[in-house]
Write a protein that holds these residues in place. Structure first.
Motif, short mmCIF file in Angstrom:
data_model
loop_
_atom_site.label_atom_id
_atom_site.label_comp_id
_atom_site.label_asym_id
_atom_site.label_seq_id
_atom_site.Cartn_x
_atom_site.Cartn_y
_atom_site.Cartn_z
N SER A 295 -6.07 2.87 6.45
CA SER A 295 -6.59 1.55 6.85
C SER A 295 -5.47 0.58 7.24
O SER A 295 -5.68 -0.35 7.98
N THR B 119 0.84 -1.20 0.00
CA THR B 119 0.00 0.00 0.00
C THR B 119 0.87 1.25 0.00
O THR B 119 0.60 2.21 -0.73
N GLN C 22 -7.46 4.64 2.35
CA GLN C 22 -6.81 3.35 2.09
C GLN C 22 -5.47 3.29 2.81
O GLN C 22 -5.14 2.28 3.43
N ARG D 250 -8.34 0.70 -4.91
CA ARG D 250 -8.16 -0.30 -3.84
C ARG D 250 -9.11 -0.02 -2.68
O ARG D 250 -9.69 -0.94 -2.12
N ALA D 251 -9.28 1.26 -2.35
CA ALA D 251 -10.19 1.63 -1.26
C ALA D 251 -11.62 1.24 -1.60
O ALA D 251 -12.37 0.78 -0.73
N SER E 162 -11.79 -2.48 -0.86
CA SER E 162 -11.40 -3.03 0.44
C SER E 162 -12.03 -2.34 1.65
O SER E 162 -12.12 -2.94 2.71
N LEU E 163 -12.45 -1.08 1.51
CA LEU E 163 -13.07 -0.42 2.65
C LEU E 163 -14.46 -1.00 2.91
O LEU E 163 -15.12 -1.49 1.99
#
Length: 196
Positions: free
Chosen positions: A191, A139, A188, A152-153, A156-157
């Protein structure tokens, strides 16, 4: 690999977890050495047998040596006393065998007391740490690519996190809304505990 988060709260939790892991290993090494020493105390009877056997063997060997000087029956008497030397040797061997069993038991018990808890730790704690280190490093390597971080966020969030945006963040990402993209990228990074 990135072993620790940049954010203080997550860094502190990771550091405490790592210190607890080291403490866990240290505790079991201490327990193992203590148990090893306690078990070795059980060799005292074996030491006694070795000592007694050696004394008996030496006494009969000396007596046999002196008996050889007795006229007419000296050799026969020395031979009979030689059997007493063999009995002393048997006692010494039995003591050495008992000492060997105690020492082997002490070693293997101590080894088990270290290996089992350390394996448990390696099976549970180490994969979590390795997974975090890989994820954080991957990341962090995308810091200069906010579009990829935002994508990606989006995947994955949690839905709750994504619901905090005004409107649909996926639509904003597709249309190139830099404010939403930057916020998604920041979240992201956050996280995994990496600063933007």
């Amino acid at each position: 690999m990135k072993w620790y988060a940049d954010r203080p709260v997550r860094f502190t939790r990771q550091l405490i977890a790592d210190l607890l892991a080291v403490g866990w290993v240290g505790l079991w090494i201490w327990v193992a050495t203590t148990v090893h020493d306690w078990v070795l105390e059980l060799r005292a009877p074996g030491d006694g047998l070795v000592s007694a056997g050696g004394s008996i063997r030496d006494a009969f060997t000396n007596a046999a040596g002196k008996a050889r000087g007795v006229p007419f029956v000296g050799e026969d008497l020395a031979g009979a006393l030689g059997n007493g030397s063999k009995a002393g040797e048997t006692l010494t061997n039995a003591g050495n065998a008992q000492i060997g069993v105690v020492q082997d038991s002490a070693f293997w018990l101590a080894a088990a007391l270290v290996v089992v808890p350390v394996l448990f730790l390696l099976i549970t704690w180490l994969p979590i740490r390795l997974r975090y280190a890989r994820k954080a490093a991957n990341t962090a390597s995308l810091r200069g690519m906010p579009d990829l971080l935002a994508l990606r966020a989006l995947t994955s969030l949690s839905p709750r996190e994504l619901g905090k945006f005004d409107g649909d963040p996926a639509v904003a990402w597709r249309t190139g809304d830099t404010d939403v993209i930057d916020e998604l990228a920041r979240r992201q990074l956050a996280s995994v505990g990496v600063r933007a």
